[in-house]
Design an enzyme around this catalytic site. Structure first.
Site, PDB file in Angstrom:
ATOM      1  CG  ASP A 292      -2.321   0.760   0.877  1.00  0.00           C
ATOM      2  OD1 ASP A 292      -2.261   1.673  -0.043  1.00  0.00           O
ATOM      3  OD2 ASP A 292      -3.284   0.742   1.751  1.00  0.00           O
TER       4      ASP A 292
HETATM    5  C1  BGC Z   1      -5.330   3.198   0.273  1.00  0.00           C
HETATM    6  C2  BGC Z   1      -5.346   2.071  -1.143  1.00  0.00           C
HETATM    7  C3  BGC Z   1      -5.175   2.741  -2.436  1.00  0.00           C
HETATM    8  C4  BGC Z   1      -3.727   3.570  -2.343  1.00  0.00           C
HETATM    9  C5  BGC Z   1      -3.451   3.662  -3.833  1.00  0.00           C
HETATM   10  C6  BGC Z   1      -3.957   3.862   0.209  1.00  0.00           C
HETATM   11  O1  BGC Z   1      -3.690   4.977   0.966  1.00  0.00           O
HETATM   12  O2  BGC Z   1      -4.892   2.369   1.434  1.00  0.00           O
HETATM   13  O3  BGC Z   1      -6.475   1.547  -0.719  1.00  0.00           O
HETATM   14  O4  BGC Z   1      -5.443   1.983  -3.409  1.00  0.00           O
HETATM   15  O5  BGC Z   1      -3.693   4.280  -1.062  1.00  0.00           O
HETATM   16  O6  BGC Z   1      -4.271   4.936  -3.789  1.00  0.00           O
END
Ligand code: BGC
Length: 767
Positions: A292
């Site tokens: 993530d």
């Molecule tokens: C979130 C994810 C997301 C990623 C990319 C993160 O902060 O937890 O769900 O896909 O950002 O935007």
């Protein structure tokens, strides 16, 4: 920490038959042609180029969910220091970036383009929690298919969805992004979404690779506080939280995203047991795992060491791609020199990323989705809008309908009030990157479109979404601010009350703004914000029928509303066609049939609250003295609305449960049926739910578990026999050695309209 980890690993390895596993066994299991292609390419790659493939960057924009965005992207693409980009869309931008990679980098390796396409791309569908309330896997799969068609038309080939985290805590804002609390239903949704996104072949120009997130257990954050610690027993993990991820693997998902939280003490992003032993060895996952947003760097805050150390840990654990933080890019070479990672580990991660690009057909045609004609043609089409209206209608849940207040007559005067009644932005819900609020239909517009000329609509805003400056500032970001009506709250309420007095019925459109739920939007108070509550209280005093149309990204505490409103229609955040879909349901063009997939508590103090809880040694069933029983002294144990609950404009009568046998042996099949009759005046759909309980077992089991359902449609007066086939697969559970099997004994088959209102029959099932 190392010691705990190896004990855990030993337990798990002994509990499962592990398929023999090695890097080469895994890579050779698939397509021989792909392996040969990737091997040949890798033989030409320098170490820097290999590490570059592990680097996922964002140029920022609306996809920014951390404090860092990447710099020098163009130069890095040319030097082969980037494997993929996310957060941009549109053939112009993606075409330019892809050209830089395939024309200007030494080996011409295409980039993969990711985006948070969560509930639609241009055409926005209801938030996932809403879609799950439809209990309609066909519609859910189609929503993902359309999202893939629209996203690929803008050059995207990888979506950060489905989010399959089980959540039992409505304080957690991201409950809105998943399918609620049930592992079985969550698994069905996970499958449907993966199939919808990836289509029949990921090489197709309109297919995207799914990225299942957040692996794992993110929804178990303590106190519902965002990014908080998760600590749960292995049995709970296996029984209640892991099934949807596993279902997504079985459905062929191409990639996974590691979660921010800890799993058994080790952050998921550096958790070898999770990313390698469980995901790959036990479940046979063949794709790649991305972190993530800056989750590799955040391992340092978790207390695992400096950037070099945590990057090495993550790679060794089985993480293949590093999102945004560039820990892999900046430290792996050094770690290799110092013997902290191996060439084989870097090669394996690189191979998995290249394989993903191969599976997507990007080596054959890096521009397969870059087509300006499709971009113009395939976005927000009439058909997509029509579907958005349909799935929104199917997601709505009728929580209350006293005296058949709904459906409304297509005549008379309606007082339309509330800060969400004449609003476009909040219709779309959280996680909307490419959806255009200007193209969404407000409730006011929808009512005008559907009601016809005999309905007079009077409008008053009544309140702001919230007058609480902290809540307001935290639920608007990226430069947005709550559009405030500058009048004093009482002036707005008075105007609304005067408007209501002139009407036959009040329709109050209230609830949460889009970003009061979603990422980084945990709430400790899950009431409708106070400014709107004050409005509702004043409206209720007029004595006019009060219909609440509710916007919410989570279960809210609606105890007051349930007592004082005449009807409550839960609309979640319905998406682009919000207003039209809501009006269709308010005026009875569609009879609502949604059922909630997350329990609605009476009070935040009951959380976590979920239907498949354990019995405890001192259960309190509501009868007899409560002292020394498992309960509260100030509130009942029951939720306000149980899992699976939702009303219809018609009524359904259930017969008792009929079984084909009451005692079975071994692998026989049990048939359980009920007859459901539409006893009301409207045609309607009903979700007939099957639960099973296992009252005596070697471990304490949940009081009941959802095992199946059927969604049926009945004309007034019509009846249907609904038949479920039950096999020993439906009886299996994880015991305390994590062995997945069933145990002989008595089982209670329960069929009903929700998890509380059920008809039962019992059966003896021997080995
Ligand atoms: C979130 C994810 C997301 C990623 C990319 C993160 O902060 O937890 O769900 O896909 O950002 O935007």
């Amino acid at each position: 920490m190392k010691k705990c980890f190896s004990i855990l690993k030993a337990v798990l390895l002994s509990a499962f038959v592990i398929s023999s596993y090695s890097a080469s066994a895994q890579t050779h299991a698939g397509d021989a042609k792909m392996n040969a292609f990737v091997s040949n390419l890798m033989s030409k790659m320098t170490l820097d180029e290999k590490i570059g493939q592990l680097n996922l960057v964002t140029a920022g924009g609306q996809s920014k969910t951390g404090s860092v965005v990447n710099e020098g992207v163009e130069g890095k693409i040319k030097s082969g220091a980037i494997g993929g980009i996310f957060g941009i869309y549109g053939t112009k931008y993606i075409g330019t970036a892809q050209d830089l990679a395939v024309k200007n980098s030494r080996l011409h390796i295409p980039l993969i383009f990711g985006l948070d396409v969560i509930h639609g791309h241009r055409t926005i569908f209801p938030i996932p929690l809403g879609m799950s309330a439809s209990w309609d896997m066909g519609l859910i799969e189609k929503s993902a298919r359309i999202a893939a068609e629209e996203a690929t038309a803008e050059g995207i080939n990888w979506v950060f969805s489905p989010m399959v985290d089980i959540a039992r805590d409505a304080r957690w804002g991201r409950i809105s992004e998943g399918s609620g609390e049930d592992p079985w239903l969550g698994s069905q949704v996970a499958k449907a979404m993966v199939h919808g996104y990836q289509g029949s072949n990921m090489k197709n120009a309109d297919a995207v690779m799914a990225c299942v997130k957040h692996f794992a257990l993110y929804g178990g954050a303590e106190a519902g506080r965002e990014y908080n610690t998760v600590d749960m027993s292995l049995i709970k993990m296996y029984q209640d939280y892991l099934p949807p991820y596993k279902a997504a693997v079985d459905a062929g998902a191409g990639s996974f995203m590691s979660s921010f939280n800890t799993v058994n003490g080790v952050p998921a992003t550096a958790n070898q047991w999770l990313l390698t032993d469980l995901l790959r060895k036990q479940w046979g996952f063949k794709g790649f795992v991305v972190s993530d947003y800056t989750a590799v760097n955040e391992l340092s805050s978790h207390g695992l060491g400096d950037l070099q150390q945590v990057s090495a840990l993550a790679l060794k654990a089985g993480l293949d791609m590093d999102m945004v933080g560039e820990g892999f890019l900046t430290t792996l070479k050094k770690s290799l020199k110092e013997g902290k990672v191996t060439q084989a580990e870097i090669d394996l991660a690189c191979r998995r990323v290249l394989e993903a690009k191969y599976k997507l057909g990007l080596f054959d045609n890096p521009n397969k989705s870059i087509n300006a004609d499709r971009e113009k043609r395939d976005e927000l089409t009439d058909d997509n809008r029509k579907f958005a209206r349909q799935i929104a209608e199917h997601s709505f849940v009728l929580l209350k309908n006293q005296g058949q207040t709904l459906p409304l007559k297509k005549s008379g005067t309606i007082a339309l009030v509330g800060p969400l009644a004449d609003n476009h932005l909040e219709m779309l819900g959280t996680w909307v990157i490419a959806g255009d609020p200007n193209k969404s239909v407000s409730v006011k517009e929808g009512i005008r479109n559907v009601a016809g000329d005999n309905v007079k609509v009077l409008y008053a805003r009544g309140s702001n979404i919230t007058d609480d400056s902290l809540l307001s500032s935290r639920s608007y970001f990226f430069g947005q601010k709550q559009p405030m009506d500058g009048r004093a709250p009482q002036v707005m309420i008075d105007e609304a009350v005067e408007t209501a007095k002139k009407a036959d019925v009040i329709v109050a459109v209230v609830g949460e703004s889009a970003n009061m739920s979603g990422e980084s939007s945990s709430r400790s108070d899950i009431n409708i914000p106070e400014s709107q509550r004050d409005l509702l209280k004043a409206l209720a005093k007029t004595g006019k029928p009060l219909v609440i149309v509710l916007f919410n990204g989570r279960p809210l505490t609606l105890t007051w509303e349930d007592k004082h409103a005449s009807a409550i229609l839960d609309a979640w955040a319905p998406g682009t066609e919000a207003g039209n879909a809501i009006a269709d349901v308010l005026f009875g063009n569609y009879n609502p049939a949604g059922k909630i997939t997350a329990t609605f508590p009476r009070s935040v103090g009951q959380i976590p609250i979920y239907y498949n809880h354990k019995n405890t040694g001192r259960p309190f069933d509501g009868n007899g003295p409560a002292k020394f029983k498992s309960d509260y002294i100030d509130i009942s144990n029951d939720p306000l609305y149980p899992f699976g609950y939702g009303l219809s404009y018609t009524t359904f009568n259930y017969s008792g449960v009929k079984l084909n046998k009451t005692s079975l042996k071994g692998n026989e099949t049990l048939t359980a049926s009920v007859t459901v009759t539409n006893t009301g005046k409207y045609a309607g759909e009903e979700v007939v739910q099957l639960y099973i309980s296992d009252p005596v077992a070697s471990i304490s089991r949940s009081v009941k578990e959802l095992k199946n359902y059927q969604k049926i449609s009945l004309q007034p007066g019509e009846k249907k026999e609904v038949v479920f086939n039950i096999t020993t697969n439906d009886l299996k559970f994880y015991d305390n050695q994590l062995k997945y099997d069933w145990e002989a004994g008595k089982f209670i088959v329960q069929i009903g309209t929700n998890s509380s209102d059920i008809h039962v029959a019992s059966v003896q099932w021997d080995k």
